[in-house]
Scaffold this active site. Structure first.
Site, PDB file in Angstrom:
ATOM      1  N   GLY A 191      84.026  56.242  43.581  1.00  0.00           N
ATOM      2  CA  GLY A 191      84.592  56.585  44.683  1.00  0.00           C
ATOM      3  C   GLY A 191      83.969  57.215  45.831  1.00  0.00           C
ATOM      4  N   SER A 192      84.743  58.220  46.369  1.00  0.00           N
ATOM      5  CA  SER A 192      84.124  58.607  47.831  1.00  0.00           C
ATOM      6  C   SER A 192      83.381  59.789  47.564  1.00  0.00           C
ATOM      7  CB  SER A 192      85.365  59.537  48.623  1.00  0.00           C
ATOM      8  OG  SER A 192      86.097  58.498  48.738  1.00  0.00           O
ATOM      9  N   THR A 193      83.134  60.208  46.094  1.00  0.00           N
ATOM     10  CA  THR A 193      81.938  61.151  45.674  1.00  0.00           C
ATOM     11  C   THR A 193      80.547  60.579  45.981  1.00  0.00           C
ATOM     12  OG1 THR A 193      81.942  60.465  43.213  1.00  0.00           O
ATOM     13  CG2 THR A 193      83.320  62.365  44.012  1.00  0.00           C
ATOM     14  N   PHE A 194      80.695  59.041  46.085  1.00  0.00           N
ATOM     15  CA  PHE A 194      79.414  58.377  46.481  1.00  0.00           C
ATOM     16  C   PHE A 194      78.970  58.421  47.753  1.00  0.00           C
ATOM     17  CE2 PHE A 194      76.964  54.143  46.534  1.00  0.00           C
ATOM     18  CZ  PHE A 194      76.208  54.455  45.843  1.00  0.00           C
TER      19      PHE A 194
END
Lengths: 647, 381
Positions: free
Chosen positions: A326-329
């Site tokens: 998700g957005s941790t990427f």
């Protein structure tokens, strides 16, 4: 040469005479042999029969004590405890049924266990000792010993059995041992004679099996005389065993315990890594299970409970579980765009709430859109459209290359079971594995850590540590083997510009400290240990057009299996990074609400080395934190056993 | 050549030879081998394929080899004697360099399908060359010192090579086997008395040399002698075999514990239960009756050989027959003495019963020579 008939007759006569003499001598000797046989087998038969019964010389293996596993402070995680048991030798027991019926009056026998032992007993040679019951109390053993005359073939015995004093905390890392099975034996080319010992314990999963060769040790031998009742009369010779090698892990037992407790009730995994050394300080996977259950031989009911639990207690979520990051990427997407030079640091992208690529409309999580966004705004507020644009400009293959540098899509060599490789897609991968052409939409999905991208909490923790340090930190779990430190080369610097990294770090700082940061609630207020982080929420379902028309479902309206995974990665202190944490809460909903708070708490514990003080938390949360800590059942931190430390 | 003095026409020819074979010996050999199969099946714990089946195959092959050798005229074998001896000697020298190290001693040549023990071949080749030598030597010269020294050299050359391996058991068998052929050939009693005296002196020397610089035997050989003399000193070390073997044998009683019921053999007390110590299993499971029956079968084989030798007017044939019988006798006498605690453990198999390929094949080939001598013996019209 010719011989006269006279000489021939003379020769024949001589041979006949000598032949008869020889025959006589031979028959005489045979007679002597026969007499000796008669003497031994008939006259002295009783004496020899007695000897045969009484004087049985056996060579028995002495199983070595298994190497102890310690935490980084020398606190034992897996050790060996004295185990009283009852052993039967079928041949000596005579009427096995009767003997067991008598034993039953003295000791509680588990029917399942007993049946298994009896099956084993009839399968093996009659003189092989078979364990009937394990883990008896001293009183039970004494009872059996007192009644020994009524129990032929039964002997109380004491041995060592694996014990996990920290219970569930280390079940996933250390794994467990169990009695060696036929299946185990069939896999080995040249099995150690030790493995022939019934119920000999070998590593079944986790570190116990990965480091089996170090932990097992070498068997000793004991030559003994046993009498007809199977009792050992005297020991003739002893060749002692070589104990298994002790192993010290990098994990801190207190932190591991805290992390397990903090994640309790969720299906989650969290990894704490030392940014400088790569030491894994905790790898918590919730829910866990009691490894001692498996050592004893788990009952079918218990086992079914574990396998049918939808939270999958047997599954090690920290290394085995792979999730869309998700957005941790987005740090990767942003960094790749900066590195490729396709996006300036201050360049802005307009977010109207969606973006159309290849005829398909891709939405931002914020329906109304974020408006004009630069990199810092986009990371802090986790704007999707900005990263759609950045990824499109960069291209998936350039992104993939960077991801591998940061440890995503890499299988780390750790001595635990089922370390997953995760997946960083590329055009080549899709062509080879799926036999399909890479589509622009795939890049869009990958931009925000969705689509094909998969990573484990371990990989996310390594990624975070590498962002924080700028070096290719390698995770390590084993600190020392047999007291010898496992050397670690200093991590080489990554091929990324420091100014780019600093931008990403600053944005991560803003995520948890900035006014509009998605993880602002989970900030640390202690000045010297400010935290940088990034939230992530990954969909496990596709949002259909119909759903979108009705208004996207809120997570708490959905059944558990369809809720989003909540993710959070963070490190602290911001100025002088020490520890990084990555947490995935399966189907926990949003990253900021489900994953950020436990990550922050675990990180704080790591920084303080104990349950963190309340003044590290924002003042409005202190009361709640206090309550939470009060309700948590924590194991008190232990001191390593006194005396010379073994590890 | 001596056979020409007899009417060759009286010797059976073609397939009729088979009618004149010594079938009693064939049947007795087969009976002994069958006991062997039973015991190998038993010590394998009821596993036919482990030892019994390969042994059966080798026995079948051996019987065929025996009959083929038996059908070839005895004078051919006499002419081959020198070649056989030199060949066996060559093989013995070869194992010094190319032998496979097995059981702590260099004894084998690996032929691929079987392992050949040249020392086994030598036992028979020695008997052949000595029989041929005394067939050639005029009777008047038999006891002359020079003509005695020559066969002694024939015996001691291979013995020295075998001792170097080191294989004490085979060395003893070679000397004893050769000596017996010399005795049968009519060498004067005095030589044997002198050798016996010398042997006594040697034994004395062996014991006094112990621990000296000129120690004559290997340490392990001394230990074997020690434990033979007093097995109880070391019940687990070197005396282990003897003690356990005696217990197994003695506990058999009159009729034994029954087929496959021998507890001592079952308990793996005897590491070489399928080779050198197989007799203990027989004696334990079938008792005195079983052990004595085997002894009787061996005795009958010896008896039939002696009868055949006495009937045979051909010097080579009769000496050869006596020599082969003596070889068989020495095998089982030494083996049985060993397991009964009457002799040290020297590693001699029980003929036709112990598991082992080359020993059985060579022995059956030797009995082929006995058959040949019997079939082709001179007959008066």
């Amino acid at each position: 040469m010719k011989r006269s008939p006279k000489e021939t007759d003379e020769s024949a006569g001589l041979v006949t005479r000598r032949g008869l003499v020889l025959g006589g001598l031979q028959l005489g000797f045979m007679g002597a042999l026969g007499l000796r046989m008669r003497q031994m087998q008939i006259e002295e038969a009783d004496a020899y029969q007695l000897l045969a019964e009484e004087n049985r010389i056996n060579v028995r293996l002495i199983p070595p004590s298994r190497g102890v596993i310690f935490d980084r402070n020398g606190v034992p995680i897996a050790d060996n405890s004295q185990n009283y048991r009852i052993v039967i030798v079928r041949e000596d027991a005579g009427d096995v049924e009767e003997v067991i019926a008598r034993l039953r009056r003295l000791v509680d026998l588990d029917e399942d266990d007993l049946e298994r032992s009896l099956k084993e007993m009839y399968r093996r040679s009659p003189f092989v000792p078979i364990t009937l019951v394990d883990r008896l109390s001293w009183e039970d053993v004494a009872e059996v010993a007192v009644n020994a005359p009524a129990l032929p073939g039964i002997t109380p015995d004491v041995g060592l059995s694996r014990h996990y004093p920290l219970g569930e905390d280390f079940a996933h890392i250390v794994g467990y041992v169990g009695p060696v099975s036929d299946n185990d034996l069939s896999k080995l080319e040249d099995p150690d004679p030790l493995l022939q010992i019934p119920k000999f314990q070998i590593g079944k999963i986790g570190l116990e099996t990965k480091l089996e060769a170090d932990l097992r040790g070498k068997a000793g031998t004991r030559q003994i005389e046993v009498n007809a009742a199977g009792r050992v009369m005297r020991e003739l010779n002893r060749d002692d065993y070589t104990p298994g090698t002790d192993i010290q892990l990098t994990v801190d037992h207190g932190l591991q315990n805290y992390a397990q407790a903090r994640l309790a009730g969720e299906s989650a995994g969290s990894v704490v890594i030392d940014i400088e050394t790569g030491d894994l300080l905790a790898m918590a996977s919730s829910p866990s299970f009691d490894p001692d259950l498996f050592v004893r031989g788990i009952s079918t009911t218990n086992y079914r409970e574990l396998t049918e639990n939808k939270y999958r207690p047997l599954f090690n979520k920290t290394v085995q579980g792979t999730y869309p990051p998700g957005s941790t990427f987005k740090m990767m997407t942003g960094l790749a765009a900066l590195k490729a030079g396709v996006m300036g640091p201050e360049e802005t992208v307009y977010c109207p709430g969606h973006m159309t690529v290849g005829g398909r409309r891709f939405h931002c999580w914020k329906r109304g859109g974020h408006g004009w966004m630069n990199l810092d705004d986009a990371l802090t507020q986790s704007c999707d459209v900005y990263f759609y644009e950045a990824a499109q400009r960069t291209g998936i293959d350039t992104m993939a290359e960077l991801c591998h540098q940061f440890g995503l899509g890499e299988r780390f060599k750790l001595p635990v079971s089922a370390v997953a490789e995760g997946l960083i897609p590329s055009t080549k991968w899709k062509a080879q594995v799926r036999d399909e052409v890479w589509r622009p939409g795939d890049t869009i999905n990958a931009a925000i850590g969705q689509g094909y991208v998969l990573s484990s909490p371990l990989q996310l923790a390594v990624m975070t540590a590498r962002i924080a340090s700028g070096r290719a930190v390698e995770p390590r779990l084993v600190k020392s083997i047999d007291g010898v430190e496992v050397t670690h080369e200093e991590a080489p610097p990554l091929e990324v510009s420091t100014s780019h990294l600093n931008m990403i770090r600053q944005s991560m700082y803003n995520v948890s400290n900035g006014r509009r940061g998605t993880a602002r609630r989970s900030r640390i207020v202690a000045d010297d240990i400010r935290m940088a982080g990034k939230t992530g929420t990954s969909q496990v379902r596709n949002i259909t057009a119909a759903e979108r028309a009705r208004g996207v479902f809120r997570n708490d309206q959905l059944p558990w299996e369809r809720r989003d995974h909540g993710l959070f990665v963070c490190y602290a202190p911001f100025d002088k990074p020490k520890y990084a944490v990555a947490t995935v809460v399966e189907h926990g909903g949003g990253g900021s609400s489900a994953a950020a708070p436990p990550s922050r708490d675990i990180l704080l514990y790591a920084l303080y080395g104990d349950v963190p003080p309340l003044d590290a938390y924002p003042s409005d949360q202190r009361e709640g934190i206090q309550e939470m800590h009060d309700s948590m059942v924590l194991r008190p931190r232990q001191k390593p056993p006194s005396g010379p430390t073994r590890a | 050549m001596s056979y020409l003095e007899y009417n060759v026409q009286t010797v059976p020819t073609g397939a009729r030879k088979l009618l004149h074979a010594n079938w009693a010996i064939v049947i007795l050999l087969t009976a002994v081998a069958c006991i062997g199969f039973l015991m190998l099946y038993s010590v394998a714990g009821g596993d036919l394929g482990r030892w019994a089946e390969p042994q059966m195959k080798r026995f079948a092959l051996g019987v065929v080899v025996m009959m083929i050798i038996g059908l070839v005229p005895i004078w051919f074998w006499r002419n081959m004697a020198g070649l056989a001896y030199l060949g066996a000697l060559g093989l013995l020298i070869l194992v010094e360099f190319f032998g496979v190290v097995g059981m702590g001693a260099q004894r084998w040549i690996d032929l691929g399908f079987m392992r050949l023990q040249p020392s086994e071949v030598m036992k028979i080749a020695l008997v052949m060359i000595l029989a041929a030598y005394y067939d050639w030597l005029p009777l008047s010269k038999v006891s002359r010192p020079f003509w005695v020294l020559f066969p002694v050299g024939l015996i001691l050359t291979p013995t020295a090579l075998v001792l170097k391996q080191p294989d004490l058991g085979t060395a003893i068998l070679l000397i004893a086997g050769g000596g017996i052929v010399m005795f049968c050939a009519g060498v004067s009693w005095w030589y044997f008395i002198a050798v016996a005296a010398a042997a006594g002196a040697l034994v004395f020397a062996v014991f006094t040399s112990r621990g000296q610089d000129w120690q004559l035997l290997q340490d392990y050989q001394y230990r074997r002698i020690d434990t033979f003399l007093d097995p109880s000193t070391d019940p687990l070390g070197a005396g282990y075999h003897i003690t356990q073997s005696k217990i197994a044998l003695g506990s058999g009683g009159w009729t034994g514990k029954g087929f496959m019921q021998g507890t001592q053999s079952r308990l793996n007390f005897l590491p070489e239960k399928h080779t050198d110590f197989i007799f203990t299993t027989l004696a334990e499971e079938f008792g005195f009756v079983g052990g004595f029956s085997l002894l009787t079968l061996y005795g009958l084989i010896i008896l039939f050989c002696i009868l055949s030798a006495i009937q045979n007017k051909d010097r080579f044939g009769s000496l050869l027959t006596l020599g082969v019988a003596a070889t068989l006798f020495l095998f089982f006498a030494v083996n049985m003495s060993m397991v009964m605690g009457l002799a040290p453990v020297v590693g001699v198999p029980l003929p036709l019963v112990s598991f082992g390929g080359s020993a059985m094949l060579v022995l059956l080939a030797a009995f082929g020579l006995v058959q040949s001598a019997h079939i082709h013996r001179p007959r008066s019209r």
